[in-house]
Structures are given as C-alpha cells and as structure tokens.
Design an enzyme around this catalytic site. Structure first.
Site, PDB file in Angstrom:
ATOM      1  N   GLU A 109     -16.229  18.444  21.853  1.00 62.71           N
ATOM      2  CA  GLU A 109     -15.949  19.638  22.888  1.00 62.71           C
ATOM      3  C   GLU A 109     -14.858  19.103  23.794  1.00 62.71           C
ATOM      4  O   GLU A 109     -14.832  17.979  24.194  1.00 62.71           O
ATOM      5  CB  GLU A 109     -17.202  19.981  23.859  1.00 62.71           C
ATOM      6  N   GLU A 113     -13.092  24.878  32.456  1.00 60.67           N
ATOM      7  CA  GLU A 113     -14.075  25.541  33.076  1.00 60.67           C
ATOM      8  C   GLU A 113     -13.758  26.197  34.461  1.00 60.67           C
ATOM      9  O   GLU A 113     -13.397  25.195  35.440  1.00 60.67           O
ATOM     10  CB  GLU A 113     -15.494  25.050  32.969  1.00 60.67           C
ATOM     11  N   THR A 127     -12.100  19.941  33.991  1.00 60.03           N
ATOM     12  CA  THR A 127     -11.836  19.614  32.482  1.00 60.03           C
ATOM     13  C   THR A 127     -12.937  18.787  31.995  1.00 60.03           C
ATOM     14  O   THR A 127     -13.221  17.905  32.877  1.00 60.03           O
ATOM     15  CB  THR A 127     -10.384  19.232  32.399  1.00 60.03           C
TER      16      THR A 127
END
Length: 343
Positions: A109, A113, A127
C-alpha cells in the site's frame, strides 16, 4: 519576521523555483470510463456529464469511492483533488494504491490520506507505505499544507518504481523513499490498483477522535479530475509474470521520476516548515531508524523522541507575540496561510 511573513516568503520561493520546471506539463489524462470504476456508495459517486471528473460524497448513511480498472506493476498515479470545506472533523479523503483485495495478508500500500478538522482549522494529511503486510511497521509522515485545499484543485501524485517512491503535491516533491536491500519485502513489490475514497473516521482522524463528523454539514464532497495513470497493467495472479521493463523505463524517463536541484530545495523547505511528524525521528517507536530513513540533522533537531514537533522556545514566544500584536489566530503554527499565488 512573523511566522505568517515567513510562510508567504516560502510560497513565493516555491513559485520562482518551480514555475519553469513543472514535472506535470505533459500528462496523459483519462476519462472516468476508460480508467476507473465505482468501488462503493454508488449513489454518492457523481460523474460529470463529460466523464472527466467525479464527486465523492459522504453523508450519514455512507461514503463512496472508486478504483482503477486495472492493477499496475509499478506506476504513476495522479489526480487533481479539491477537498470539502467548512467543518470536516472526522472526515478522511484517501488517495492511495493497494492490493489488499487480492493479497489480504501480504498486501502492499501507498497512501495519501487527508484528515479533516473543525471549522477554522486546516486540513492535515499524511503519507504512508506498507510492503508484504508489514502494517506493524508503519511509516507515517504527517504534514500541513501551504494552501487551503478546499478552495481550489491541486494535483496529488504517487510515483512507484522498483527503485523509488515519490509523493508529490503540485510540483513539490514532499517525500522520497529510495529502496535499499535492508528494506526487504517491506518495499511494495506486487501489482496495485489506485483507490480514492471518502469515509467517516471519527474514531481517530481529528485530535485522536476528540472531534467527530457532524452531519449537519453533510454532504461532505471531495472532487477529482484530470486523472493520470501510467504503468504496466497486469493480472496480479497470473502464473507467468509479465515483462514490465519497457514500462519501468518509461516511468523512469519522465520528469516526475527525478527531482532536480530546485525541486529538492523546495522539498527540503517543505519538510522543514510543514512536516509535523516523522516515524524516522520517533525513537520511542523505533529506537533504530528503519533502513530507508535518511536522518537530516536540521529536521531531527525539530522533533522530540516521539517523532512530533518540539513546541516551545523561540517559536512559542513568537506565536504569543504575534497573537498579542496582530490578534490574528490564523498565524499560529497550526494554521495554513491563504495565498492565491500558488503553483
């Protein structure tokens, strides 16, 4: 010099340094139909008539999201984004890559955000990256922005190659992770799709859950446009891996894959002025920095052993003096300057 004046000088320097060195002048942008698909909350996903933009809504019933139609073995993922305005506490808007739907226990991932806030306080963002399910070794960095992300669209981008990861905000590289052997499987290596979501994270997003989403201000609307996806499209479960060398060569030949001297100076200034947490300086969590960490003395001196900014000393005195003299709470260190001269 006041904190507000310093921030304005920072912005002007960014403009002068980066105006002629844009990494994003020739991006191939895509429509929603040719590159993306609804993920959840279909009724709260509103596509524009020309199919070149989409609005993600959060109401008291559901959030919404979309996913790229393909998965990519390394890639460049980018979109212009405009965040909700007014009271946004508890709201998270995420722009990220993941393969968690395919590799549930060993997923990779890369995250951007955005964390909402109470009225009058700015959006924050973070991050992060995971490789091979290494969620117990979070690699978060958290920042403020030098603009109001709810007033205009700004471009947010993630570059992922076999050798490096770069997070971009407009033309400013804000974080670079160089792969090294010591990272092992913690470096993302499996095909990932692009995701974008808006959802209620009231239990943690704002002041550790102190402030919750208030649906009196709903719907919360995040807008996306000018999508760009480059990479090697693959089937993540095929037995014979595809040769993605040409695609990787293309990615690494693009301007967004390298950081020139002006951009590196801008990244250094950004991190000095707007980063307020880094796992690399969190010695309580990681007594030995994780292998990809590059310890910058000028950065390290600003952080406590928790990885958070030191508050006090001259900066605290300056903030108190500014409040007394100008009576403008927006010049506190937690606020964002509102400047229209942005890139």
């Amino acid at each position: 010099m006041s904190k507000s004046s310093y921030n304005h000088i920072f912005i002007l320097i960014l403009c002068l340094c980066l105006r002629s060195s844009s990494a994003f002048t020739n991006l191939n942008t895509l429509s929603f139909e040719e590159s993306l698909s609804p993920l959840f909350g279909d009724a709260n996903l509103v596509r524009s008539p020309d199919d070149l933009s989409v609005r993600l809504l959060l109401d008291r019933y559901t959030g919404s999201g979309f996913i790229s139609s393909n998965m990519y073995q390394h890639g460049f993922y980018s979109s212009m984004i405009k965040l909700p305005a007014d009271y946004t506490a508890g709201v998270v808007v995420a722009f990220y890559t993941s393969n968690g739907d395919v590799f549930e226990k060993t997923h990779d991932e890369l995250d951007i955000e955005f964390l909402g806030n109470i009225k009058g306080k700015p959006w924050r963002f973070q991050t992060n990256l995971y490789g091979n399910g290494s969620t117990h070794r979070g690699r978060e960095e958290r920042y403020r922005l030098w603009f109001d992300p709810s007033k205009e669209f700004h471009r947010y981008s993630i570059l992922w190659t076999p050798h490096k990861i770069i997070f971009w905000v407009d033309d400013v590289p804000i974080r670079e992770v160089i792969r090294n052997d010591a990272m092992g499987a913690d470096y993302p290596a499996k095909p990932m799709a692009l995701y974008a979501t808006i959802w209620d994270a009231s239990d943690w997003a704002t002041s550790g859950g102190k402030y919750k989403a208030n649906y009196k201000f709903a719907p919360f609307v995040a807008e996306f446009k000018s999508f760009s996806l480059d990479g090697c499209s693959v089937d993540p479960i095929q037995e014979v891996p595809m040769d993605c060398s040409d695609s990787v060569d293309f990615l690494e030949s693009q301007d967004y894959s390298s950081i020139n001297s002006h951009q590196r100076a801008a990244m250094r200034r950004f991190r000095q002025r707007f980063m307020y947490y880094s796992y690399c300086y969190d010695t309580l969590r990681y007594p030995e920095p994780l292998p990809e960490c590059v310890i910058v003395p000028a950065e390290k001196d600003r952080f406590k052993e928790t990885g958070r900014l030191k508050f006090g000393g001259t900066e605290a005195r300056e903030r108190r003096r500014n409040r007394r003299q100008q009576r403008r709470p927006e010049i506190e260190i937690e606020s964002d300057p509102d400047d229209r001269k942005l890139l």
